[in-house]
Design an enzyme around this catalytic site. Structure first.
Site, PDB file in Angstrom:
ATOM      1  N   HIS A 125      -1.877  -0.756 -23.864  1.00  0.00           N
ATOM      2  CA  HIS A 125      -2.462  -1.854 -24.629  1.00  0.00           C
ATOM      3  C   HIS A 125      -1.415  -2.354 -25.617  1.00  0.00           C
ATOM      4  CE1 HIS A 125      -6.531  -2.382 -23.277  1.00  0.00           C
ATOM      5  NE2 HIS A 125      -6.793  -1.085 -23.350  1.00  0.00           N
ATOM      6  N   ASP A 155      -0.148  -8.905 -27.160  1.00  0.00           N
ATOM      7  CA  ASP A 155      -1.007  -9.656 -26.246  1.00  0.00           C
ATOM      8  C   ASP A 155      -0.727 -11.152 -26.273  1.00  0.00           C
ATOM      9  OD1 ASP A 155      -2.312  -7.462 -25.268  1.00  0.00           O
ATOM     10  OD2 ASP A 155      -4.161  -7.761 -26.379  1.00  0.00           O
TER      11      ASP A 155
END
Length: 374
Positions: A125, A155
Site C-alpha cells: 500500500h 497513491d
C-alpha cells in the site's frame, strides 16, 4: 470549447485508488473514459474518483467477456489497468495481445512496485511504497516516528498523477508516430520523483536525514503550523527575508533582537517556543484579520468542512457540488479549453457501449442474459 483531451477514448479496467484517479483526471479534461467493472459491481455514486465515466459491466472470467473488452480496446486510444504484474496477461488482455489488435494503443499499467524488480509480485500500500522510495522517512517531527501524509504521496502524487502524465505523453507520441507503447507507472518510482528537490538539497549539504531538523520539515520557527487561542491552527511559511520581516512587523517582533537570527539553526527551537506562546494569545480569526493576504505567507489551517466555504476557494470555484457531493473541481484551468463539469457515475450503459461497437440487439440481449455484460 471542448476539453483538451476531447476525442480520445480510454478504457479503464476497474481498480481502486490511483488507477481511478488517473481515469478521473483524463475524464475531467475531456477524454471519454469507459470503465469496465464486474457485472455485479456496486458503484459508490458519492466517489469523486469515479466521476464523469461511462460504465459497462463485463465478466472477465469468460471468453465472451474478454472478446467484448478486446473489441472495445480496438476502438480506443488508451487503456488503464492496475492489477498485479501478469494478471492481465493471464486474462488474455495483456499488452502483447491488445497492441497486436490496436498498434496505436497506449497501455497504462499502475502498480506499487513496478512491473519488474524483487518486490514486483508482492502486495503493498501507499505507506510501503513511499517507505521504500525514501520519502516516508522525511515526514514527521524531530524525535518522533515517520508519519505518513495520508495516502497522497504514493497513491495519487506518485501514482495516479504520474500515470495520467505518462498517458498524455504517450498519447502525444502515438499521434505523431502511430506507435503505441506500454507505460510502467510504479508508485515507488513516482514517490521518489516527487522528492527531487529534497535530493538536490541533500546533495548541496542542505538536508539532513535526521527527521524534523530541516528547513521544510517543521524544524524552522518560520515554517510550521501553530495553535491559536480557540484550539484552531494557522500555517506560517515566512522563508524569504522580506516575508520574515513582514511576519516580525505584524507580530510586533521586529524589535526583538533574538529574531534577527532567522537562519541560525541553534536558535530555531527557542524562537519557535516564543512564536508558539504568541500565537496562543489570539484566535485564528484574529490572526487571519491581521495576516491574510499579506506577504507573511500565511493561511488558516482549514478542515475539509471549512475549505469549500473560504472566500478565496469560493471565488475560484475550487470546490463544486455534483450529485449532492461536495468535491474538488477539475484542475488545472485553461485559457481556451474547458474542463468537464463533474457528473457522478451511477448507471451502467453496457447496451449503449456495445451498440456503439456495432453489436446488434440480439447479440447484446444474449450477452446480457448470460451475465457476460451489464
Amino acid at each position: 470549447m471542448a476539453g483538451p483531451l476531447a476525442g480520445l477514448r480510454i478504457i479503464e479496467l476497474a481498480g481502486i485508488g490511483p488507477g481511478p484517479f488517473a481515469g478521473m483526471m483524463l475524464a475531467d479534461h475531456g477524454a471519454e473514459v469507459i470503465r469496465v467493472d464486474r457485472p455485479g459491481a456496486r458503484i459508490d455514486s458519492r466517489d469523486p474518483l469515479l466521476r464523469s465515466r461511462t460504465l459497462i459491466g463485463v465478466d472477465l472470467k469468460s471468453p465472451e467477456g474478454i472478446a467484448v473488452v478486446r473489441d472495445l480496446v480496438r476502438t480506443a486510444d488508451g487503456l488503464i489497468e492496475g492489477f498485479r504484474p501478469g494478471v492481465t496477461e493471464r486474462l488474455g488482455l495483456g499488452p502483447d495481445v491488445l497492441l497486436a489488435d490496436n498498434p496505436k494503443l497506449v497501455y497504462g499499467r499502475m502498480t506499487g512496485w513496478g512491473q519488474t524488480g524483487p518486490y514486483a509480485a508482492a502486495a503493498g500500500h501507499d505507506i510501503n511504497y513511499i517507505a521504500l522510495a525514501g520519502a516516508l522517512h522525511a515526514f514527521g517531527r524531530a524525535g518522533e516516528k515517520p508519519t505518513p501524509p495520508i495516502n497522497m504521496v504514493g497513491d495519487f502524487g506518485g501514482g495516479g498523477m504520474m500515470l495520467a502524465f505518462g498517458m498524455v505523453s504517450a498519447l502525444l507520441h502515438a499521434a505523431k508516430t502511430g506507435a503505441g507503447q506500454v507505460i510502467d507507472a510504479a508508485m515507488t518510482d513516482g514517490a521518489a520523483v516527487l522528492m527531487s528537490m529534497i535530493w538536490g538539497f541533500r546533495a548541496n549539504g542542505m538536508w539532513s536525514d535526521d527527521r524534523g531538523t530541516n528547513l521544510l520539515d517543521t524544524a524552522a520557527h518560520f515554517y510550521d503550523s501553530y495553535e491559536t487561542a480557540d484550539g484552531k491552527w494557522i500555517a506560517i511559511g515566512s522563508i524569504e527575508p522580506q516575508f520574515y520581516a513582514e511576519l516580525r512587523r505584524l507580530t510586533g517582533l521586529d524589535a526583538a533582537p533574538e529574531f534577527d537570527a532567522q537562519m541560525v539553526r541553534a536558535s530555531w527551537g527557542p524562537l519557535k517556543d516564543k512564536l508558539t506562546a504568541l500565537f496562543l494569545t489570539r484566535t485564528r480569526d484574529d490572526w487571519c484579520e491581521m495576516m491574510e493576504m499579506t506577504d507573511v505567507c500565511f493561511a488558516p489551517v482549514l478542515s475539509m468542512a471549512e475549505a469549500p466555504a473560504h472566500p478565496h476557494n469560493v471565488a475560484r470555484a475550487t470546490f463544486v457540488e455534483a450529485g449532492g457531493v461536495v468535491q474538488p473541481a477539475p484542475a488545472p484551468r485553461y485559457s481556451i479549453s474547458t474542463t468537464a463539469a463533474p457528473a457522478m457515475t451511477t448507471v451502467f450503459s453496457g447496451g449503449d457501449v456495445l451498440a456503439g461497437l456495432g453489436y446488434d440487439a440480439a447479440r447484446i440481449a444474449a450477452l446480457t442474459a448470460a451475465g457476460t455484460v451489464r
